[in-house]
Design a protein around this motif. Structure first.
Motif, short mmCIF file in Angstrom:
data_model
loop_
_atom_site.label_atom_id
_atom_site.label_comp_id
_atom_site.label_asym_id
_atom_site.label_seq_id
_atom_site.Cartn_x
_atom_site.Cartn_y
_atom_site.Cartn_z
N LEU A 166 18.19 -14.57 -17.04
CA LEU A 166 16.76 -14.32 -16.86
C LEU A 166 16.54 -13.81 -15.24
CD1 LEU A 166 13.52 -14.02 -17.68
CD2 LEU A 166 13.80 -16.53 -17.20
N PHE A 167 16.85 -14.63 -14.78
CA PHE A 167 16.42 -14.28 -13.13
C PHE A 167 17.07 -12.95 -12.76
CE2 PHE A 167 18.03 -14.73 -8.58
CZ PHE A 167 16.81 -14.27 -8.09
N GLN A 168 18.33 -12.65 -13.04
CA GLN A 168 19.05 -11.40 -12.84
C GLN A 168 18.17 -10.05 -13.70
OE1 GLN A 168 22.99 -11.91 -13.33
NE2 GLN A 168 23.34 -13.18 -11.59
N ASN A 169 17.78 -10.48 -14.79
CA ASN A 169 17.25 -9.59 -15.50
C ASN A 169 15.81 -9.13 -14.83
OD1 ASN A 169 19.08 -8.44 -17.56
ND2 ASN A 169 18.70 -10.37 -18.76
N THR A 170 15.40 -9.81 -14.10
CA THR A 170 13.88 -9.69 -13.82
C THR A 170 14.13 -8.11 -12.75
OG1 THR A 170 14.46 -10.88 -11.73
CG2 THR A 170 13.15 -11.70 -13.43
N ILE A 209 20.82 -16.75 -4.79
CA ILE A 209 19.96 -17.76 -5.64
C ILE A 209 20.72 -17.93 -7.20
CG2 ILE A 209 17.85 -17.62 -6.90
CD1 ILE A 209 16.50 -16.44 -4.41
N SER A 210 21.49 -16.90 -7.47
CA SER A 210 21.99 -17.19 -8.73
C SER A 210 23.10 -18.61 -8.54
CB SER A 210 22.77 -16.01 -9.37
OG SER A 210 21.98 -14.99 -9.40
N ILE A 211 23.66 -18.48 -7.44
CA ILE A 211 24.69 -19.62 -7.34
C ILE A 211 24.15 -20.97 -6.98
CG2 ILE A 211 26.44 -20.46 -5.33
CD1 ILE A 211 27.37 -17.75 -5.12
#
Lengths: 231, 292
Positions: A166-170, A209-211
């Motif tokens: 979700l975070f990356q898809n923003t 942030i993903s990590i």
């Protein structure tokens, strides 16, 4: 010919972009919280096989899982105001673009998280519930003491990777020109004619942030031992 | 077992009832909200009419220095925004809300009523005029030149483009249509048109340097902007081939706003404000192009 990449440009872009990181985080967080609330209801309906609503949820899930993010975003951004005006006679056309992005994410994630939660609850063998009933536990007790703790354990990893996704898809908010991290990177590129540096900053921020999110969920997973210790 | 299923049934009923209640409450509160919102929007419009101020949403781009971009403070800046702010000052009956937008989104948003005015050196074309209202007053003037890489000394005019590859950016753009028309009229030159998406991207500029594309058809301000930001990577060749005008774009039924803004633009041109802004943002152009 000026060079494509300079470290000065890279470091100059960092403060400009970080100013918009909270926007991206807020979009992610709000979407996640509201989507999770919806997902709980969806999962509840699916697990209980509530008549009619179960069918409605099934339709919702199938549609949402069949729609790419970008298509949902464009539909929500361009079509939802029209729909809302038709039904409620309210003009939401001029709301902030990020609101539409959040609505799109909620719709999409509601379905995905709903399935994660349903799968988690159904992963607990039925015999355990039956055993609980046989010793006189009520439905509530059974759910909260037996089923829920075990299903949380199952849900944590999937929920975590879903959050990363979700975070990356923003990033697709740039499609509608919303001003968040990626949107600001575009504008920094446009103002300086150096696109690589701001995009690299975005890449670094997203990776970090993903990590961090992954580590957080790994930590939660290791801390949360209930139901797994005996397996 | 039977007892279990019986229990399940009552629980099912309970859950269904609970959900129905929740949905009911949500629906009612939703209606309440919409009623409230309706009242709020009514209030707004009433306020607006009593004060005589109508809110107008103005949008331009965010990635096109010096026309419209975001400065280091995150403020929308550039000629388009400065001009819009001046127009807003002239028009007491309108209050501008100025927002940034993507090119792909802008005209659709005008059509759907998400924004009232779109401005980004938008040129007239038969298809656009069918769908949109254009201002009568010209907003920007661009002179289009044949543009080549700074190290290219072979190309002096369009006739020199034998078997050349040219970049038209994207197929719906004015510059692409220019190449399309030209290559149709001069099939013997065998011009190959590509649409790279953005001929001013790093890759687009690099392509001109290493010869994988030969030429662009570009306006003075954009070329000068590239030279200003990147150094001497491009140069214009010969005399301007076309002069193109940019206009404000409105929704078809927004004639009242269009008339008012046209009046304001006229006033700004007469009192010198327009020229002052033009100099502020575009005075570097002649210098950049002459020192090529």
């Amino acid at each position: 010919m000026s060079s494509y990449f300079t470290w000065e440009g890279f470091f100059a872009a960092i403060p400009l972009l970080l100013e918009y990181l909270p926007v991206t985080l807020r979009v992610t967080f709000i979407s996640l919280v509201v989507a999770t609330i919806i997902a709980v209801f969806v999962a509840l309906i699916r697990v209980r096989r509530v008549p009619v609503l179960n069918m409605v949820c099934k339709c919702y899930l199938h549609i949402m899982r069949g729609l790419p993010y970008v298509v949902i975003l464009l539909l929500v951004y361009y079509y939802l105001p029209f729909l809302v005006r038709k039904i409620f006679a309210v003009d939401i056309n001029r709301w902030d673009k990020l609101v539409f992005a959040v609505i799109a994410f909620i719709l999409h994630e509601g379905a995905y998280i709903g399935e994660i939660l349903r799968a988690a609850v159904e992963s607990v063998p039925k015999v355990q519930s039956e055993a609980a009933y046989s010793v006189g536990m009520s439905e509530m007790q059974t759910f909260f003491r037996i089923v829920l703790p075990q299903s949380v354990k199952v849900a944590i990893p999937a929920y975590g990777s879903n959050l990363v996704e979700l975070f990356q898809n923003t990033t697709i908010t740039f499609m509608i020109g919303a001003m968040d991290l990626i949107g600001r990177a575009n504008t920094v590129g446009g103002a300086t004619m150096h696109y690589i540096e701001p995009y690299l900053v975005v890449a670094v921020v997203y990776v970090i942030i993903s990590i961090l999110i992954e580590l957080l969920f790994k930590f939660l997973d290791s801390k949360y031992k209930f139901g797994a210790s005996t397996v | 077992m039977k007892k279990f299923f019986g229990k399940m049934k009552t629980i099912k009923k309970g859950v269904a009832l609970y959900l129905a209640m929740v949905c009911g409450i949500a629906f009612l509160s939703g209606c309440g909200n919409t009623a409230k919102e309706k009242a709020a929007t009514n209030d707004n419009t009433q306020n607006a009419t009593t004060k005589g101020v109508t809110k107008v949403k103005f949008a331009s781009g965010t990635i096109n220095w010096p026309f419209c971009f975001m400065d280091e403070n995150g403020e929308l800046s550039g000629f388009e925004y400065d001009l819009a702010r001046e127009v807003d000052k002239v028009l007491d009956q309108y209050e501008f809300e100025i927002v940034g937008s993507e090119w792909e989104d802008m005209l659709t948003s005008v059509k759907l009523g998400k924004i009232d005015i779109a401005a980004w050196t938008i040129k007239r074309s038969p298809e656009r005029e069918e769908n949109f209202l254009f201002s009568d007053e010209v907003e920007t003037v661009q002179k289009f030149y044949l543009t080549v890489g700074a190290n290219n000394n072979d190309i002096k005019s369009l006739e020199d483009l034998q078997d050349a590859t040219v970049d038209g950016s994207s197929t719906e753009e004015y510059i692409y249509k220019f190449w399309e028309k030209y290559s149709k009229e001069h099939p013997e030159q065998n011009i190959n048109i590509i649409a790279s998406g953005n001929c001013f991207s790093d890759a687009g500029i690099e392509a001109l340097q290493n010869g994988s594309t030969t030429a662009l058809f570009m306006d003075d301000i954009s070329v000068a902007g590239q030279i200003e930001k990147r150094g001497k990577v491009l140069k214009v060749v010969g005399e301007p081939l076309a002069e193109e005008y940019g206009y404000y774009v409105y929704n078809k039924d927004n004639t009242e706003l269009k008339e008012a803004v046209d009046g304001a633009l006229k006033e700004l041109k007469e009192n010198g404000v327009y020229d002052r802004l033009y100099d502020k943002w575009f005075s570097f152009v002649d210098e950049s192009l002459e020192t090529k």
